[in-house]
Structure formats: C-alpha cells, structure tokens
Design a protein around this motif. Structure first.
Motif, PDB file in Angstrom:
ATOM      1  N   LYS A 290       0.822  -1.206   0.000  1.00 29.32           N
ATOM      2  CA  LYS A 290       0.000   0.000   0.000  1.00 29.32           C
ATOM      3  C   LYS A 290       0.858   1.259   0.000  1.00 29.32           C
ATOM      4  CE  LYS A 290      -3.715   2.246   2.604  1.00 29.32           C
ATOM      5  NZ  LYS A 290      -4.579   2.163   3.831  1.00 29.32           N
ATOM      6  N   GLU A 291       1.808   1.322   0.891  1.00 30.37           N
ATOM      7  CA  GLU A 291       2.704   2.479   0.980  1.00 30.37           C
ATOM      8  C   GLU A 291       4.119   1.979   1.241  1.00 30.37           C
ATOM      9  OE1 GLU A 291       1.408   6.155   3.018  1.00 30.37           O
ATOM     10  OE2 GLU A 291      -0.317   4.973   3.681  1.00 30.37           O
ATOM     11  N   PRO A 292       4.815   1.545   0.199  1.00 30.47           N
ATOM     12  CA  PRO A 292       6.166   0.998   0.390  1.00 30.47           C
ATOM     13  C   PRO A 292       7.195   2.086   0.693  1.00 30.47           C
ATOM     14  CG  PRO A 292       5.662   1.150  -1.933  1.00 30.47           C
ATOM     15  CD  PRO A 292       4.396   1.539  -1.209  1.00 30.47           C
ATOM     16  N   LEU A 293       8.213   1.686   1.395  1.00 26.42           N
ATOM     17  CA  LEU A 293       9.388   2.534   1.611  1.00 26.42           C
ATOM     18  C   LEU A 293      10.580   1.720   1.140  1.00 26.42           C
ATOM     19  CD1 LEU A 293      10.791   5.072   2.766  1.00 26.42           C
ATOM     20  CD2 LEU A 293      10.905   3.879   4.964  1.00 26.42           C
ATOM     21  N   VAL A 294      11.148   2.100   0.000  1.00 28.61           N
ATOM     22  CA  VAL A 294      12.218   1.326  -0.622  1.00 28.61           C
ATOM     23  C   VAL A 294      13.529   2.099  -0.492  1.00 28.61           C
ATOM     24  CG1 VAL A 294      13.006   0.143  -2.701  1.00 28.61           C
ATOM     25  CG2 VAL A 294      10.555   0.377  -2.260  1.00 28.61           C
ATOM     26  N   VAL A 295      14.555   1.418   0.005  1.00 33.91           N
ATOM     27  CA  VAL A 295      15.827   2.068   0.322  1.00 33.91           C
ATOM     28  C   VAL A 295      16.982   1.287  -0.289  1.00 33.91           C
ATOM     29  CG1 VAL A 295      17.399   2.725   2.203  1.00 33.91           C
ATOM     30  CG2 VAL A 295      14.917   2.994   2.479  1.00 33.91           C
ATOM     31  N   TYR A 296      17.914   2.007  -0.911  1.00 38.01           N
ATOM     32  CA  TYR A 296      19.200   1.431  -1.304  1.00 38.01           C
ATOM     33  C   TYR A 296      20.170   1.613  -0.146  1.00 38.01           C
ATOM     34  CZ  TYR A 296      18.269   0.972  -6.343  1.00 38.01           C
ATOM     35  OH  TYR A 296      17.782   0.591  -7.572  1.00 38.01           O
ATOM     36  N   ASN A 297      20.953   0.579   0.148  1.00 42.52           N
ATOM     37  CA  ASN A 297      21.990   0.676   1.168  1.00 42.52           C
ATOM     38  C   ASN A 297      23.357   0.409   0.550  1.00 42.52           C
ATOM     39  OD1 ASN A 297      20.354   0.963   3.716  1.00 42.52           O
ATOM     40  ND2 ASN A 297      19.480  -0.936   2.920  1.00 42.52           N
ATOM     41  N   CYS A 298      24.280   1.289   0.818  1.00 46.86           N
ATOM     42  CA  CYS A 298      25.678   1.100   0.414  1.00 46.86           C
ATOM     43  C   CYS A 298      26.500   1.120   1.695  1.00 46.86           C
ATOM     44  CB  CYS A 298      26.122   2.217  -0.530  1.00 46.86           C
ATOM     45  SG  CYS A 298      27.892   2.188  -0.906  1.00 46.86           S
ATOM     46  N   VAL A 299      27.065  -0.034   2.067  1.00 46.18           N
ATOM     47  CA  VAL A 299      27.823  -0.123   3.314  1.00 46.18           C
ATOM     48  C   VAL A 299      29.248  -0.580   3.018  1.00 46.18           C
ATOM     49  CG1 VAL A 299      25.689  -0.648   4.547  1.00 46.18           C
ATOM     50  CG2 VAL A 299      27.161  -2.515   3.845  1.00 46.18           C
ATOM     51  N   PHE A 300      30.182  -0.054   3.782  1.00 43.69           N
ATOM     52  CA  PHE A 300      31.589  -0.388   3.566  1.00 43.69           C
ATOM     53  C   PHE A 300      32.381  -0.084   4.827  1.00 43.69           C
ATOM     54  CE2 PHE A 300      30.654   3.848   2.082  1.00 43.69           C
ATOM     55  CZ  PHE A 300      31.655   4.637   2.615  1.00 43.69           C
ATOM     56  N   THR A 301      33.564  -0.655   4.919  1.00 40.42           N
ATOM     57  CA  THR A 301      34.422  -0.427   6.078  1.00 40.42           C
ATOM     58  C   THR A 301      35.200   0.877   5.917  1.00 40.42           C
ATOM     59  OG1 THR A 301      36.314  -1.586   5.129  1.00 40.42           O
ATOM     60  CG2 THR A 301      34.715  -2.918   6.361  1.00 40.42           C
ATOM     61  N   PRO A 302      35.516   1.559   7.019  1.00 37.50           N
ATOM     62  CA  PRO A 302      36.357   2.759   6.907  1.00 37.50           C
ATOM     63  C   PRO A 302      37.700   2.458   6.242  1.00 37.50           C
ATOM     64  CG  PRO A 302      35.361   2.626   9.086  1.00 37.50           C
ATOM     65  CD  PRO A 302      35.067   1.327   8.403  1.00 37.50           C
ATOM     66  N   GLN A 303      38.220   1.237   6.450  1.00 38.67           N
ATOM     67  CA  GLN A 303      39.525   0.882   5.887  1.00 38.67           C
ATOM     68  C   GLN A 303      39.497   0.816   4.360  1.00 38.67           C
ATOM     69  OE1 GLN A 303      38.001  -0.789   8.411  1.00 38.67           O
ATOM     70  NE2 GLN A 303      39.270   0.155  10.033  1.00 38.67           N
ATOM     71  N   LEU A 304      38.296   0.609   3.791  1.00 42.66           N
ATOM     72  CA  LEU A 304      38.191   0.550   2.330  1.00 42.66           C
ATOM     73  C   LEU A 304      38.629   1.861   1.695  1.00 42.66           C
ATOM     74  CD1 LEU A 304      37.221  -1.093  -0.159  1.00 42.66           C
ATOM     75  CD2 LEU A 304      34.978  -0.068   0.170  1.00 42.66           C
ATOM     76  N   LEU A 305      38.454   2.955   2.424  1.00 40.89           N
ATOM     77  CA  LEU A 305      38.816   4.265   1.895  1.00 40.89           C
ATOM     78  C   LEU A 305      40.328   4.418   1.726  1.00 40.89           C
ATOM     79  CD1 LEU A 305      36.344   6.446   3.989  1.00 40.89           C
ATOM     80  CD2 LEU A 305      36.088   5.676   1.629  1.00 40.89           C
ATOM     81  N   ASP A 306      41.117   3.592   2.420  1.00 38.46           N
ATOM     82  CA  ASP A 306      42.578   3.652   2.264  1.00 38.46           C
ATOM     83  C   ASP A 306      42.980   3.390   0.820  1.00 38.46           C
ATOM     84  OD1 ASP A 306      42.914   4.177   4.951  1.00 38.46           O
ATOM     85  OD2 ASP A 306      43.183   2.063   5.495  1.00 38.46           O
ATOM     86  N   GLY A 307      42.278   2.466   0.162  1.00 36.86           N
ATOM     87  CA  GLY A 307      42.602   2.145  -1.216  1.00 36.86           C
ATOM     88  C   GLY A 307      42.197   3.218  -2.199  1.00 36.86           C
ATOM     89  N   LEU A 308      41.274   4.097  -1.791  1.00 34.81           N
ATOM     90  CA  LEU A 308      40.831   5.169  -2.679  1.00 34.81           C
ATOM     91  C   LEU A 308      41.689   6.427  -2.547  1.00 34.81           C
ATOM     92  CD1 LEU A 308      36.952   4.910  -2.163  1.00 34.81           C
ATOM     93  CD2 LEU A 308      38.349   3.797  -3.912  1.00 34.81           C
ATOM     94  N   SER A 309      42.341   6.584  -1.422  1.00 35.09           N
ATOM     95  CA  SER A 309      43.099   7.814  -1.146  1.00 35.09           C
ATOM     96  C   SER A 309      44.144   8.157  -2.210  1.00 35.09           C
ATOM     97  CB  SER A 309      43.760   7.720   0.232  1.00 35.09           C
ATOM     98  OG  SER A 309      42.793   7.611   1.245  1.00 35.09           O
ATOM     99  N   PRO A 310      44.897   7.177  -2.758  1.00 38.88           N
ATOM    100  CA  PRO A 310      45.943   7.533  -3.724  1.00 38.88           C
ATOM    101  C   PRO A 310      45.431   8.208  -4.993  1.00 38.88           C
ATOM    102  CG  PRO A 310      46.334   5.334  -2.845  1.00 38.88           C
ATOM    103  CD  PRO A 310      44.970   5.750  -2.386  1.00 38.88           C
TER     104      PRO A 310
ATOM    105  N   LEU B 263      37.700  12.764   2.956  1.00 37.97           N
ATOM    106  CA  LEU B 263      37.761  11.301   3.041  1.00 37.97           C
ATOM    107  C   LEU B 263      38.533  10.852   4.280  1.00 37.97           C
ATOM    108  CD1 LEU B 263      36.428  11.199   0.283  1.00 37.97           C
ATOM    109  CD2 LEU B 263      38.061   9.432  -0.372  1.00 37.97           C
ATOM    110  N   ASN B 264      39.554  11.613   4.666  1.00 35.06           N
ATOM    111  CA  ASN B 264      40.283  11.295   5.897  1.00 35.06           C
ATOM    112  C   ASN B 264      39.362  11.398   7.109  1.00 35.06           C
ATOM    113  OD1 ASN B 264      42.746  10.740   4.679  1.00 35.06           O
ATOM    114  ND2 ASN B 264      43.453  12.855   4.804  1.00 35.06           N
ATOM    115  N   GLN B 265      38.546  12.447   7.142  1.00 34.20           N
ATOM    116  CA  GLN B 265      37.595  12.603   8.253  1.00 34.20           C
ATOM    117  C   GLN B 265      36.575  11.461   8.259  1.00 34.20           C
ATOM    118  OE1 GLN B 265      35.819  16.536   8.430  1.00 34.20           O
ATOM    119  NE2 GLN B 265      37.673  17.446   7.583  1.00 34.20           N
ATOM    120  N   LEU B 266      36.163  11.045   7.064  1.00 32.86           N
ATOM    121  CA  LEU B 266      35.210   9.944   6.964  1.00 32.86           C
ATOM    122  C   LEU B 266      35.837   8.644   7.451  1.00 32.86           C
ATOM    123  CD1 LEU B 266      32.355   9.205   5.917  1.00 32.86           C
ATOM    124  CD2 LEU B 266      33.389   8.718   3.692  1.00 32.86           C
TER     125      LEU B 266
END
Length: 295
Positions: free
Chosen positions: A85-105, A116-119
């Motif tokens: 009748k009244e759906p609430l549909v949500v996308y979730n994107c979850v990841f570890t803080p350590q994953l951001l280490d690979g993106l920093s370079p 990104l460092n603060q995140l």
C-alpha cells in the motif's frame, strides 16, 4: 523508541575481501533499531516513511540520502504496515572505513582528500541531504546493478562507483551551493532538469522559456557539451531509464514502461529503443534472464 545495543557486523555482509555491500530493500517492521561496525549510506528511492536515529525521528521520503556513521543506532519504518500500500524502498551502500585507504591515492583534490580522511577516521556526524538532481540515484542504480549482476572487473568498477558517489555527495554538501551561477553551471541545471522531468513533454521551446535562453543558443550548447542534439539527448535519457525499469520491474509491461519514460506510443518507444540499444525492449529484458508476467 529506545536505542538498541544490537550491532550488525560487516562480516555478515562482506564477501571476497571487497568490504563493500549494496542492496535494495523494502523496509518493514522486522528489523529493530540497530547500530553497525561499518559506514552506511542509505538512499530512499521509493515511497515515504520514517527514519529513527538515536533519540530522533525524521520523515523519510524519495530523494533523501542518509549518512549513518559507525556505532549510531537507527532504523527505517514504512508509513503503513502494508508494504504494497505504501512501500518505503531504500538502497543501502555499506563499507568499512579501511576501504577508503585504497581510494586515497587517486584523490588529487586536497579538500576532498581531507573529507575522506575525516570519513575514514569517523569524525563526520550523521547527516541527511536531498538528491536535487537525481545524480545520487543514478549512481545507486549503477552500484546495485553491478553488485547484483557481476561481470569481469566488477570489484574494480564498484570501487570507482563508490568514489563517484563520495565525490557527488561532497559536491552536493559543499561546492554546488557555493559555486557562482556561470554559464556552464546554468547549462548543467538544464541537464539536471531533463534528468528529473524526462517523462514530461519537454521541448526546446519549453527549456528556452524556462531558462531564458534562445532555442538556437541552447541547441549549440547541447552540441558543444553533450555531442548530441537536444532531441537525441532526451531520447537517450529516456531509453537509459527504461533499461533500468525493464530489469528492476519485471512485472511492468513494455507499454507501461514506455509511458513512464515519456512515450505514449509503444511502437515509437520500441523503435527508438532498438535504434539506441540494438535490441527490442523484450529481447533486452530477456538478455538478463528476466521473465516478465506481461510483455
């Protein structure tokens, strides 16, 4: 609703050492208030409801993005106990803080690198922003499609999409509010308008009237910035959206999808779709192994 001590562990979600998980869920009352040991971005893609966060409650509706830090208790609730009748549909994107280490370079902009460092160091509190131009929704659609239908190089591609999501969110929270409205920014507004209203009867004359530019000048800008005419750009936008609907909603008929992306005539829609995609809508849908109830 009192804060819960229940904590969801990333070990349950992460596989293949990717430390990234994407899903699309119709919210219900089954999951209780919870926290988690990973970072979460939750995007409301359909419907409305409520978001409980610690001792606060907010109305949740389509186009909202929520950032939920590590350790913060929260849960979504639909407006009705009947999800049909009244759906609430949500996308979730979850990841570890350590994953951001690979993106920093690959981050070359100092302000974004600092963000990104603060995140990563868990120094950014909970926040909610609105997806004013559908840019966040488009990235979530791509993330979910790539995660659900992995291909060669999918892990690398998912990380590039995550980086794109982080940059887009940063822009919405910072740059785009502060940038002067120069001519490129004005034309970008036109592109955003088309992405939001592609199903409407959009014409070059309407854009000219709305944004106070001549039709001739607008056509030149479309050629310069998109490499297409306005008409072709609108067609490609509509067909791109229809591709997403064909896969995500197998219960929708071709006629209904055509109408939802702005085509009242199914034959015209199918003809344009085949010219752009190279297949009919039905064959495109079948390529992904989707069996609709009505084509």
């Amino acid at each position: 609703m009192k804060p819960s001590t229940d904590t969801l562990s990333g070990e349950y979600f992460f596989t293949d050492n990717l430390f990234l998980y994407i899903n699309r869920v119709t919210e219900s009352y089954q999951l209780g208030l919870h926290s988690h040991d990973f970072i979460e971005f939750a995007f409301v893609v359909e419907g409305k409801g409520f978001h409980y966060m610690e001792d606060e409650v907010q109305a949740a509706y389509k186009g909202q993005l929520y950032f939920i830090p590590v350790g913060v208790s929260h849960v979504f609730r639909p407006s009705s106990s009947d999800p049909l009748k009244e759906p609430l549909v949500v996308y979730n994107c979850v990841f570890t803080p350590q994953l951001l280490d690979g993106l920093s370079p690959v981050i070359l902009d100092p302000p974004l690198s600092s963000h990104l460092n603060q995140l990563r160091e868990q120094r950014i509190p909970f926040y909610c922003i609105n997806d004013l131009n559908s840019s966040i929704e488009n990235i979530f659609l791509a993330l979910h499609r790539e995660y659900s239908l992995p291909q060669s190089g999918s892990n690398t591609y998912l990380l590039t999409l995550l980086l794109q999501l982080l940059v887009t969110i940063y822009r919405l929270r910072n740059d785009e509010v502060q940038l002067p409205l120069n001519k490129p920014a004005q034309f970008l507004q036109i592109l955003h308008y088309i992405h939001q209203h592609y199903a409407d009867d959009i014409t070059l004359a309407l854009l000219s009237l709305t944004f106070d530019w001549s039709e001739r000048h607008l056509q030149r800008l479309f050629h310069k910035h998109t490499g297409q005419t306005f008409h072709h750009f609108l067609q490609n936008t509509r067909i791109q959206k229809s591709c997403e609907l064909l896969i995500q909603h197998p219960q929708f008929s071709i006629q209904l999808i055509a109408e939802q992306v702005g085509y009242q005539d199914t034959k015209t829609f199918s003809s344009v779709f085949k010219r752009i995609v190279g297949k009919t809508p039905g064959r495109y849908r079948g390529r992904w192994g989707v069996t609709p109830s009505s084509i």
